[in-house]
Design a protein around this motif. Structure first.
Motif, short mmCIF file in Angstrom:
data_model
loop_
_atom_site.label_atom_id
_atom_site.label_comp_id
_atom_site.label_asym_id
_atom_site.label_seq_id
_atom_site.Cartn_x
_atom_site.Cartn_y
_atom_site.Cartn_z
N VAL A 131 -11.64 11.22 -8.16
CA VAL A 131 -12.16 9.86 -8.10
C VAL A 131 -12.48 9.53 -6.64
O VAL A 131 -11.61 9.61 -5.78
N GLY A 132 -13.73 9.15 -6.37
CA GLY A 132 -14.12 8.81 -5.01
C GLY A 132 -13.77 7.39 -4.63
O GLY A 132 -13.26 7.12 -3.54
N VAL A 133 -14.04 6.43 -5.54
CA VAL A 133 -13.79 5.01 -5.27
C VAL A 133 -12.73 4.49 -6.21
O VAL A 133 -12.87 4.56 -7.44
N LEU A 134 -11.66 3.96 -5.65
CA LEU A 134 -10.58 3.35 -6.44
C LEU A 134 -9.95 2.29 -5.56
O LEU A 134 -9.46 2.60 -4.46
N GLY A 135 -9.98 1.02 -6.02
CA GLY A 135 -9.46 -0.01 -5.14
C GLY A 135 -9.22 -1.32 -5.83
O GLY A 135 -9.48 -1.49 -7.04
N VAL A 136 -8.69 -2.26 -5.05
CA VAL A 136 -8.45 -3.63 -5.51
C VAL A 136 -9.38 -4.57 -4.73
O VAL A 136 -9.91 -4.21 -3.68
N ALA A 137 -9.57 -5.75 -5.26
CA ALA A 137 -10.38 -6.75 -4.55
C ALA A 137 -9.68 -7.16 -3.26
O ALA A 137 -8.46 -7.35 -3.23
N PRO A 138 -10.43 -7.29 -2.16
CA PRO A 138 -9.83 -7.70 -0.89
C PRO A 138 -9.38 -9.16 -0.94
O PRO A 138 -9.84 -9.93 -1.77
N ARG A 139 -8.52 -9.51 -0.02
CA ARG A 139 -7.95 -10.86 -0.01
C ARG A 139 -9.02 -11.92 0.23
O ARG A 139 -9.01 -12.99 -0.39
N VAL A 140 -9.98 -11.62 1.12
CA VAL A 140 -11.01 -12.59 1.49
C VAL A 140 -12.38 -11.92 1.37
O VAL A 140 -12.55 -10.77 1.78
N GLY A 141 -13.33 -12.64 0.82
CA GLY A 141 -14.70 -12.16 0.79
C GLY A 141 -14.89 -10.97 -0.11
O GLY A 141 -14.19 -10.79 -1.11
N GLU A 142 -15.88 -10.14 0.25
CA GLU A 142 -16.18 -8.95 -0.51
C GLU A 142 -16.31 -7.76 0.43
O GLU A 142 -16.61 -7.92 1.62
N ILE A 143 -16.06 -6.56 -0.11
CA ILE A 143 -16.19 -5.32 0.64
C ILE A 143 -17.08 -4.38 -0.16
O ILE A 143 -16.83 -4.14 -1.34
N ASN A 144 -18.10 -3.85 0.50
CA ASN A 144 -18.98 -2.90 -0.16
C ASN A 144 -18.17 -1.69 -0.61
O ASN A 144 -17.26 -1.24 0.10
N THR A 145 -18.52 -1.15 -1.77
CA THR A 145 -17.78 -0.01 -2.31
C THR A 145 -17.98 1.25 -1.49
O THR A 145 -17.31 2.27 -1.72
N GLU A 146 -18.89 1.23 -0.51
CA GLU A 146 -19.07 2.39 0.37
C GLU A 146 -17.94 2.50 1.39
O GLU A 146 -17.73 3.55 2.00
N LEU A 147 -17.18 1.39 1.58
CA LEU A 147 -16.18 1.34 2.65
C LEU A 147 -14.77 1.62 2.12
O LEU A 147 -14.36 1.07 1.10
N PRO A 148 -13.99 2.43 2.84
CA PRO A 148 -12.56 2.57 2.55
C PRO A 148 -11.74 1.61 3.41
O PRO A 148 -12.25 1.08 4.41
N GLY A 149 -10.48 1.41 3.03
CA GLY A 149 -9.61 0.55 3.82
C GLY A 149 -8.28 0.34 3.14
O GLY A 149 -7.90 1.08 2.22
N VAL A 150 -7.56 -0.70 3.56
CA VAL A 150 -6.23 -0.97 2.97
C VAL A 150 -6.35 -1.36 1.51
O VAL A 150 -5.39 -1.25 0.75
N HIS A 151 -7.55 -1.78 1.10
CA HIS A 151 -7.80 -2.13 -0.30
C HIS A 151 -8.06 -0.89 -1.16
O HIS A 151 -8.21 -1.01 -2.38
N GLY A 152 -8.12 0.29 -0.55
CA GLY A 152 -8.55 1.50 -1.24
C GLY A 152 -10.03 1.69 -1.01
O GLY A 152 -10.48 1.94 0.11
#
Length: 295
Positions: A131-152
């Motif tokens: 699985v390449g993309v797996l994550g939760v919604a960030p606390r504020v705003g939106e994050i493009n699914t191209e980006l990784p981070g603490v949200h997955g």
């Protein structure tokens, strides 16, 4: 079993995206997923520069989990990954570590048959779906699914495969989990800027766990891997190692200096991907040094 179609997908993770389903803790469900190009490259005549990148890396979801509150840690267990009958590997100038050597875009349709993916008519590799993309919604705003981070997000970590789980901290009630961007196979680093990009489906279940940390963690048969993403891979390794030292200090009741020494000799620095806008490193701690049980 609950099944969510790939039409319920988005190229951004956000707390304002409409919840497509609600599941009980521990309930298995299936997400159908597009490949990273949303099926736009369906022949070798279609090139990456022709693709509408607004549809890139669509993730199916978000799915809410009953009883999960913002701040809870959740373990997203990957029970099964099934991939389609063909994938695509598209090259384009600038894509990947040697993208400066690519003079002309090209696409390769990769048939998948009997557990193997055919790169040419005579050359095949064993598939290892992930699985390449797996994550939760960030606390504020939106994050493009191209980006990784603490949200997955777009972690492109090949350890995210059947039998493993991703530990994330929910930023919204329900967790709001999405997934997509399957690969039939991918090497560490995703050095060419592409795995075997493929459609398919993911069977997941999600439950709350106790954890003291800040970064995503993959739980797998060999142990656990702390994931960290940054613009510079050295900064990603530094942040992941710092978290690993803190966890080892807690688990083994050590002072920071001894935890630093121990983590330095038993853990391994590995590269998940070097081709996304943020690079992702993982610090893997072998199972014998991970006494935590996520029960």
């Amino acid at each position: 079993m609950l099944r969510i179609p790939n039409t319920e997908s988005s190229s951004a993770l956000s707390g304002i995206n409409n919840v497509v389903a609600t599941v009980a803790t521990g309930q298995s469900f299936v997400l159908e997923t597009f490949d990273c190009y949303a099926g736009q490259i369906d022949s070798e005549r279609v090139l990456r520069p022709d693709v509408d990148m607004a549809k890139f890396n669509r993730a199916t979801g978000p799915v809410a989990v009953e009883g999960v509150q913002a701040g809870d840690w959740i373990l997203i267990e990957i029970e099964r990954v099934s991939v389609g009958r063909w994938g695509v590997m598209a090259l384009s100038p600038g894509l990947g570590i040697l993208g400066d050597k690519i003079e002309q875009a090209s696409s390769r349709i990769v048939p998948v048959d009997d557990g193997r993916a055919w790169i040419t008519d005579t050359l095949a590799v064993e598939i290892a779906p992930m699985v390449g993309v797996l994550g939760v919604a960030p606390r504020v705003g939106e994050i493009n699914t191209e980006l990784p981070g603490v949200h997955g997000g777009n972690l492109d970590t090949r350890t995210l495969r059947p039998g493993s789980g991703l530990l994330l901290q929910a930023q919204h009630d329900g967790g709001l989990v999405s997934a997509g961007d399957l690969h039939a196979a991918q090497g560490d680093g995703e050095l060419g800027g592409t795995g075997i990009e493929i459609s398919g489906e993911i069977q997941l279940s999600i439950r709350k766990v106790d954890h003291e940390g800040h970064l995503p963690v993959v739980i797998h048969s060999a142990g656990m891997s702390v994931l960290s993403s940054a613009e510079d891979i050295h900064e990603a390794v530094r942040a992941g190692f710092e978290e690993a030292v803190d966890l080892m200090r807690l688990w083994h009741d050590l002072g920071w200096e001894d935890a630093y020494r121990l983590t330095s000799i038993v853990s391994n620095a590995e590269i998940s991907q070097l081709v996304n806008p943020l690079h992702t490193a993982r610090i893997t701690i072998p199972s014998e040094w991970c006494p935590m049980e996520f029960g």
